[in-house]
Design a protein around this motif. Structure first.
Motif, mmCIF file in Angstrom:
data_model
loop_
_atom_site.group_PDB
_atom_site.id
_atom_site.type_symbol
_atom_site.label_atom_id
_atom_site.label_comp_id
_atom_site.label_asym_id
_atom_site.label_seq_id
_atom_site.Cartn_x
_atom_site.Cartn_y
_atom_site.Cartn_z
ATOM 1 N N GLN A 238 0.818 -1.201 0.000
ATOM 2 C CA GLN A 238 0.000 0.000 0.000
ATOM 3 C C GLN A 238 0.860 1.262 0.000
ATOM 4 N N THR A 239 0.265 2.333 -0.484
ATOM 5 C CA THR A 239 0.833 3.676 -0.354
ATOM 6 C C THR A 239 -0.278 4.588 0.124
ATOM 7 N N ILE A 240 -0.063 5.252 1.250
ATOM 8 C CA ILE A 240 -1.058 6.150 1.820
ATOM 9 C C ILE A 240 -0.430 7.523 1.968
ATOM 10 N N ASP A 241 -1.014 8.521 1.319
ATOM 11 C CA ASP A 241 -0.473 9.884 1.308
ATOM 12 C C ASP A 241 -1.573 10.851 1.712
ATOM 13 N N ASP A 242 -1.384 11.552 2.849
ATOM 14 C CA ASP A 242 -2.407 12.483 3.317
ATOM 15 C C ASP A 242 -2.133 13.927 2.916
ATOM 16 N N GLY A 243 -1.197 14.124 1.996
ATOM 17 C CA GLY A 243 -0.859 15.469 1.554
ATOM 18 C C GLY A 243 0.303 16.084 2.304
ATOM 19 N N PHE A 244 0.619 15.526 3.472
ATOM 20 C CA PHE A 244 1.747 16.014 4.270
ATOM 21 C C PHE A 244 2.812 14.945 4.443
ATOM 22 N N SER B 119 -10.140 -25.623 -9.423
ATOM 23 C CA SER B 119 -9.058 -24.945 -10.132
ATOM 24 C C SER B 119 -8.154 -24.233 -9.132
ATOM 25 N N LEU B 120 -6.916 -24.041 -9.525
ATOM 26 C CA LEU B 120 -6.000 -23.175 -8.798
ATOM 27 C C LEU B 120 -5.870 -21.875 -9.584
ATOM 28 N N PHE B 121 -5.667 -20.760 -8.874
ATOM 29 C CA PHE B 121 -5.577 -19.488 -9.585
ATOM 30 C C PHE B 121 -4.579 -18.544 -8.932
ATOM 31 N N GLY B 122 -4.108 -17.601 -9.723
ATOM 32 C CA GLY B 122 -3.297 -16.492 -9.247
ATOM 33 C C GLY B 122 -3.876 -15.216 -9.819
ATOM 34 N N GLU B 123 -3.792 -14.114 -9.055
ATOM 35 C CA GLU B 123 -4.392 -12.870 -9.526
ATOM 36 C C GLU B 123 -3.735 -11.645 -8.901
ATOM 37 N N TYR B 124 -4.042 -10.514 -9.503
ATOM 38 C CA TYR B 124 -3.524 -9.225 -9.036
ATOM 39 C C TYR B 124 -4.688 -8.261 -8.889
ATOM 40 N N ARG B 125 -4.750 -7.567 -7.751
ATOM 41 C CA ARG B 125 -5.782 -6.557 -7.519
ATOM 42 C C ARG B 125 -5.120 -5.209 -7.277
ATOM 43 N N TYR B 126 -5.704 -4.167 -7.848
ATOM 44 C CA TYR B 126 -5.226 -2.805 -7.624
ATOM 45 C C TYR B 126 -6.421 -1.883 -7.413
ATOM 46 N N THR B 127 -6.401 -1.106 -6.326
ATOM 47 C CA THR B 127 -7.454 -0.135 -6.042
ATOM 48 C C THR B 127 -6.815 1.199 -5.698
ATOM 49 N N ASN B 128 -7.264 2.250 -6.355
ATOM 50 C CA ASN B 128 -6.794 3.607 -6.068
ATOM 51 C C ASN B 128 -7.973 4.445 -5.599
ATOM 52 N N LEU B 129 -7.815 5.121 -4.457
ATOM 53 C CA LEU B 129 -8.858 5.976 -3.911
ATOM 54 C C LEU B 129 -8.284 7.366 -3.640
ATOM 55 N N GLN B 130 -8.988 8.397 -4.101
ATOM 56 C CA GLN B 130 -8.544 9.772 -3.901
ATOM 57 C C GLN B 130 -9.712 10.627 -3.432
ATOM 58 N N ASP B 131 -9.434 11.524 -2.466
ATOM 59 C CA ASP B 131 -10.374 12.583 -2.136
ATOM 60 C C ASP B 131 -9.652 13.923 -2.327
ATOM 61 N N ASP B 132 -10.188 15.002 -1.786
ATOM 62 C CA ASP B 132 -9.587 16.315 -2.013
ATOM 63 C C ASP B 132 -8.264 16.506 -1.296
ATOM 64 N N PHE B 133 -7.961 15.628 -0.330
ATOM 65 C CA PHE B 133 -6.770 15.844 0.490
ATOM 66 C C PHE B 133 -5.802 14.672 0.516
ATOM 67 N N SER B 134 -6.245 13.490 0.148
ATOM 68 C CA SER B 134 -5.381 12.324 0.302
ATOM 69 C C SER B 134 -5.556 11.347 -0.849
ATOM 70 N N GLU B 135 -4.629 10.401 -0.903
ATOM 71 C CA GLU B 135 -4.665 9.359 -1.932
ATOM 72 C C GLU B 135 -4.109 8.076 -1.345
ATOM 73 N N SER B 136 -4.742 6.968 -1.692
ATOM 74 C CA SER B 136 -4.239 5.669 -1.247
ATOM 75 C C SER B 136 -4.255 4.690 -2.424
ATOM 76 N N ASP B 137 -3.197 3.874 -2.490
ATOM 77 C CA ASP B 137 -3.084 2.808 -3.484
ATOM 78 C C ASP B 137 -2.997 1.479 -2.754
ATOM 79 N N TYR B 138 -3.792 0.516 -3.200
ATOM 80 C CA TYR B 138 -3.790 -0.817 -2.599
ATOM 81 C C TYR B 138 -3.525 -1.827 -3.698
#
Length: 238
Positions: free
Chosen positions: A55-61, A208-227
């Motif tokens: 994850q990357t979590i950035d609150d602007g500061f 079955s067996l499986f492998g996968e990748y998930r990516y979620t990006n969330l942004q508001d007016d002050f912060s951003e997070s990547d999962y």
């Protein structure tokens, strides 16, 4: 101990999902695996997964980059003619060093909804989905825990391609929007892209067996997070 407790939680959730769905499958029809035509036959698709998250979590500061693990279970029940209902539960645990101390993050996420997945060619399907999303994030820092809860939705498109009788490539790409509970400030609403891609390979008629990748990006007016999460698991189709 914590991971063991949450693994038990996921296994119990999986049992709750599988039991009624498998009963439905036994009573209404039997799937034939990755190459099933769920457009015509009622089928059930259940998966359990585990993996590593980043994850990357950035609150602007300040920003932090926790990583850890996630566990989960999801299921779909197809009613024929491409229509389905589905649900998903994900538990994630991650931590990082911040200002000389450890900060911990725990995520509980539920999704519930449905959609349509239709054959475009013999081995190719396209569709769409919509989910209600409920997230709770607990943040622990300097001995204090902050509980945050948000609800919202995600909508998007689905794709499935079967290059062989045993293999399936699948994915979803959507828009996700979440609003913190008890918050009337529009700037607090976070939205962004939600992506999942995977490959499953059949080892038995229903498993079955499986492998996968998930990516979620969330942004508001002050912060951003990547999962991001890389995970694998087992998939059952009835």
């Amino acid at each position: 101990m914590t991971m063991s407790k949450n693994l038990n939680k996921v296994l119990i959730s999986m049992a709750v999902v599988i039991a009624p769905l498998s009963t439905y499958a036994d009573g209404r029809g039997h799937g034939r695996g990755n190459n099933d035509d769920s457009y015509g036959n009622p089928t059930v698709d259940v998966s359990a997964f585990a993996g590593a998250n980043f994850q990357t979590i950035d609150d602007g500061f300040d920003s932090t980059n926790p990583d850890g693990y996630d566990l989960g279970v999801r299921g779909k029940i197809f009613f024929g003619h491409g229509l389905f209902l589905g649900g998903e539960y994900t538990y994630a645990n991650a931590d990082d060093q911040f200002a000389g101390d450890k900060v911990k993050y725990k995520l509980d996420e539920f999704r519930l909804g449905g959609g349509l997945l239709m054959p475009i060619a013999p081995e190719f399907k396209l569709g769409g989905y919509a989910h209600y999303v409920n997230q709770q994030v607990d943040t622990t820092y300097l001995g204090d825990t902050t509980n945050g809860k948000a609800t919202g939705y995600d909508v998007g498109g689905l794709i499935e391609f079967n290059p062989s009788r045993r293999a399936q490539i699948y994915g979803r790409l959507g828009y996700i929007s979440l609003e913190p509970e008890n918050n009337n400030n529009d700037s607090a609403r976070a939205d962004g892209v939600d992506l999942l891609v995977g490959l499953s390979y059949k080892i038995t008629r229903e498993t079955s067996l499986f492998g996968e990748y998930r990516y979620t990006n969330l942004q508001d007016d002050f912060s951003e997070s990547d999962y991001s999460s890389v995970r694998g698991g087992v998939r059952f189709q009835f």
